[in-house]
Write a protein that holds these residues in place. Structure first.
Motif, short mmCIF file in Angstrom:
data_model
loop_
_atom_site.label_atom_id
_atom_site.label_comp_id
_atom_site.label_asym_id
_atom_site.label_seq_id
_atom_site.Cartn_x
_atom_site.Cartn_y
_atom_site.Cartn_z
N ALA A 247 0.83 -1.21 0.00
CA ALA A 247 0.00 0.00 0.00
C ALA A 247 0.86 1.26 0.00
O ALA A 247 0.48 2.28 -0.57
N SER A 248 2.04 1.19 0.63
CA SER A 248 2.92 2.35 0.69
C SER A 248 3.50 2.70 -0.67
O SER A 248 3.68 3.88 -0.99
N ILE A 249 3.78 1.69 -1.50
CA ILE A 249 4.49 1.94 -2.77
C ILE A 249 3.59 1.97 -3.99
O ILE A 249 4.03 2.38 -5.07
N ILE A 250 2.31 1.56 -3.86
CA ILE A 250 1.40 1.52 -5.00
C ILE A 250 0.50 2.76 -4.97
O ILE A 250 -0.31 2.91 -4.05
N PRO A 251 0.60 3.66 -5.94
CA PRO A 251 -0.23 4.88 -5.94
C PRO A 251 -1.72 4.57 -5.86
O PRO A 251 -2.21 3.62 -6.46
N GLY A 252 -2.42 5.37 -5.08
CA GLY A 252 -3.86 5.23 -4.94
C GLY A 252 -4.30 4.25 -3.88
O GLY A 252 -5.49 4.10 -3.63
N SER A 253 -3.37 3.57 -3.22
CA SER A 253 -3.72 2.54 -2.24
C SER A 253 -4.14 3.16 -0.91
O SER A 253 -3.62 4.20 -0.48
N ASP A 254 -5.09 2.50 -0.25
CA ASP A 254 -5.57 2.92 1.07
C ASP A 254 -6.22 1.70 1.71
O ASP A 254 -7.33 1.30 1.36
N ILE A 255 -5.51 1.04 2.62
CA ILE A 255 -6.02 -0.17 3.25
C ILE A 255 -5.94 -0.06 4.77
O ILE A 255 -5.15 0.71 5.32
N THR A 256 -6.78 -0.85 5.43
CA THR A 256 -6.73 -0.98 6.89
C THR A 256 -6.59 -2.45 7.24
O THR A 256 -7.38 -3.27 6.79
N LEU A 257 -5.57 -2.76 8.02
CA LEU A 257 -5.31 -4.13 8.47
C LEU A 257 -5.84 -4.26 9.89
O LEU A 257 -5.46 -3.50 10.78
N LYS A 258 -6.73 -5.22 10.10
CA LYS A 258 -7.49 -5.33 11.34
C LYS A 258 -6.78 -6.20 12.39
O LYS A 258 -6.24 -7.26 12.07
N ARG A 259 -6.83 -5.72 13.63
CA ARG A 259 -6.42 -6.48 14.82
C ARG A 259 -5.04 -7.13 14.67
O ARG A 259 -4.86 -8.33 14.85
N ASN A 284 -7.50 2.19 17.12
CA ASN A 284 -8.23 1.19 17.94
C ASN A 284 -7.29 0.28 18.73
O ASN A 284 -7.39 -0.95 18.68
N ARG A 285 -6.40 0.87 19.47
CA ARG A 285 -5.47 0.08 20.28
C ARG A 285 -6.20 -0.63 21.41
O ARG A 285 -7.12 -0.08 22.02
N LEU A 286 -5.77 -1.87 21.70
CA LEU A 286 -6.31 -2.61 22.84
C LEU A 286 -5.31 -3.67 23.27
O LEU A 286 -4.29 -3.88 22.60
N GLN A 287 -5.60 -4.32 24.40
CA GLN A 287 -4.75 -5.38 24.92
C GLN A 287 -5.49 -6.71 24.86
O GLN A 287 -6.69 -6.78 25.13
N SER A 288 -4.79 -7.77 24.48
CA SER A 288 -5.30 -9.14 24.55
C SER A 288 -4.31 -9.95 25.36
O SER A 288 -3.25 -10.32 24.85
N GLY A 289 -4.65 -10.18 26.64
CA GLY A 289 -3.65 -10.76 27.53
C GLY A 289 -2.51 -9.77 27.69
O GLY A 289 -2.73 -8.60 27.98
N ASP A 295 -5.52 -1.70 14.87
CA ASP A 295 -5.72 -1.64 13.43
C ASP A 295 -4.65 -0.73 12.84
O ASP A 295 -4.22 0.25 13.46
N ILE A 296 -4.22 -1.05 11.62
CA ILE A 296 -3.17 -0.28 10.95
C ILE A 296 -3.71 0.22 9.62
O ILE A 296 -4.04 -0.58 8.74
N ARG A 297 -3.81 1.55 9.46
CA ARG A 297 -4.25 2.12 8.19
C ARG A 297 -3.02 2.61 7.42
O ARG A 297 -2.15 3.29 7.98
N VAL A 298 -2.94 2.26 6.14
CA VAL A 298 -1.79 2.60 5.30
C VAL A 298 -2.27 3.22 4.00
O VAL A 298 -3.14 2.66 3.32
N ARG A 299 -1.72 4.39 3.67
CA ARG A 299 -2.01 5.04 2.40
C ARG A 299 -0.71 5.29 1.64
O ARG A 299 0.34 5.46 2.25
N HIS A 300 -0.82 5.30 0.33
CA HIS A 300 0.38 5.50 -0.49
C HIS A 300 1.06 6.81 -0.14
O HIS A 300 0.40 7.83 0.09
N SER A 301 2.39 6.75 -0.10
CA SER A 301 3.18 7.96 0.13
C SER A 301 4.56 7.75 -0.48
O SER A 301 5.12 6.65 -0.37
N PRO A 302 5.14 8.77 -1.11
CA PRO A 302 6.50 8.62 -1.66
C PRO A 302 7.50 8.32 -0.54
O PRO A 302 7.54 9.05 0.46
#
Length: 438
Positions: A247-259, A284-289, A295-302
């Motif tokens: 997502a960082s290197i491909i123009p127009g990309s915008d994704i969110t990776l969950k948990r 959306n930071r949280l603790q599991s044990g 969640d990590i949101r990534v948008r294209h950027s040079p």
């Protein structure tokens, strides 16, 4: 049968993606639940070939594990183990081999551990030596590689308190020693040259072990019974890394990776990409044990090239192949040193990635302990590329192929991707990559 990817250049990555469970945590959850008192429910476990090797090994010593259609596993902990009827095959899983060496030595279970051709070339003396220093009988081949043979020892043998300084930062060696220490009333202290991933320490503490963490030093006092503990396995940041870089290197990309698991001993890839000007937002930071999840949101950027500080080597050791792809698309030069450990993975990851990137029009200089990569425009090579039976190489070069301007890339021998990321190509298709498995 050999498998290959066909990847078309172009496309963008969009939407919300959930990558499979963390491989490191999945291995450890199965092992510790197996030796704990009571039943532990593991949710989100990674069902890759590596983790299934660990599952088969636990069943081989008499552990009962129930698998549900919803993906959960109920592990019935036991203290009554049997000797395996035959040698245990661990495929390509270095984590299984090194951690199980400590577990079976501590349990005094005679066994032979062997693996595939790739695993049989990886260094195992580095885990056998400290176990032998603790009084266990652990043997390797004359070359210091698998098979590992663990022999029974006199139960009257007394193991004294044990102090060990790791020659290299290695979570697998550290974990093997800690696990072996569980079964004797000894105090074991391990000192690392730099901090490696700490899933073993955190999870053992959740299961009730007497373990203390002080910077780069870990101390465990054995003899305390582990108590069953339910585990939610987060998504694997090492698997998420392929989508983050894409997502960082491909123009127009915008994704969110969950948990995604964001353990601070594993998030080096995030810090390094941010230094390269990546557009990454943690939500959306949280603790599991004891594990951090977000969640990590990534948008294209040079991106821009950087010099990687030594403290990040252990924190991003598994993510460097895909980070090399980011460097290939960045403006300027990226420099890495103090990473000779990369040459001792499933493949020589420095050389294999350097060779592939050069074929894709990128200027690369190799060093014994690192690499320089000068960013440019990736081009589809005139020949097929090979994964060298390394799952991370296969997935990294798939992302590189997507970033080329024109053409289709054929990537051979990708079947090892199943060891860590089942259905990688299907999830990449869902996100927007034009990839086909044949």
């Amino acid at each position: 049968m050999s498998h290959k990817y066909i990847i078309e250049s172009g496309g963008t990555l969009q939407g919300e993606i959930t990558v499979p469970g963390d491989k490191s945590i999945s291995h450890r959850a199965l092992m510790f639940a197996s030796i704990a008192k009571g039943n532990s429910l593991i949710n989100g476990i990674l069902r890759s070939s590596d983790v299934l090797c660990t599952l088969a090994a636990m069943r081989a010593i008499g552990v009962h594990v129930e698998e549900s259609t919803d993906g959960t596993m109920l592990v019935h902990g036991t203290q009554e183990f049997r000797q395996p009827r035959e040698p245990i095959y661990l495929g390509n899983s270095g984590t299984s081999m090194r951690l199980l060496s400590g577990l079976f030595a501590g349990l005094n279970i005679p066994v032979e551990l062997h693996g595939d051709d790739s695993l049989s070339k990886r260094p195992m003396k580095r885990v056998a030596d400290p176990l032998c220093s603790m009084g266990f009988i652990v043997k390797t081949s004359p070359d210091g590689t698998a098979p590992i043979i663990i022999e029974s020892r006199d139960q009257q043998d007394t193991i004294e308190d044990f102090n060990y300084s790791l020659p290299v930062a290695s979570a697998q060696i550290k974990s093997s020693i800690l696990i072996a220490s569980l079964f004797s009333k000894i105090r074991t202290t391990i000192d690392e040259p730099s901090k490696s991933r700490n899933h073993t320490e955190l999870m053992l503490r959740d299961f009730g072990a007497d373990i203390r963490i002080n910077g780069k030093e870990v101390t465990i006092v054995g003899g305390r019974e582990l108590i069953a503990h339910d585990i939610q396995v987060p998504s694997d940041i090492s698997s998420a890394a392929f989508f983050i870089v894409a997502a960082s290197i491909i123009p127009g990309s915008d994704i969110t990776l969950k948990r995604v698991g964001l353990n601070p001993t594993r998030d080096g890839i995030i810090h390094l990409l941010k230094q390269m000007n990546a557009d990454i937002t943690i939500e959306n930071r949280l603790q599991s044990g004891s594990e951090a999840i977000a969640d990590i949101r990534v948008r294209h950027s040079p991106l821009k090239g950087i010099t990687i500080s030594p403290e990040y080597v252990a924190l991003a050791i598994d993510e460097f192949p895909i980070l090399f792809v980011a460097a290939a698309c960045a403006k300027g030069k990226t420099k890495l040193r103090n990473a000779e450990e990369l040459r001792k993975k499933e493949s020589d990851r420095i050389h294999v990635m350097a060779e592939a990137l050069e074929k894709m029009n990128i200027k690369v200089t190799e060093y014994d302990d690192g690499i320089d990569i000068t960013g440019g425009k990736l081009k589809t090579p005139n020949e097929a590329l090979y994964s060298h039976d390394d799952h991370r190489i296969a997935m990294s070069l798939s992302v590189a192929a997507m970033a080329t301007q024109t053409g289709n890339l054929t990537l051979n021998n990708v079947e090892t991707v199943e060891s860590s990321f089942p259905n990688f190509h299907l999830l990449m298709q869902q996100a927007g990559m034009n990839i086909t498995l044949k």
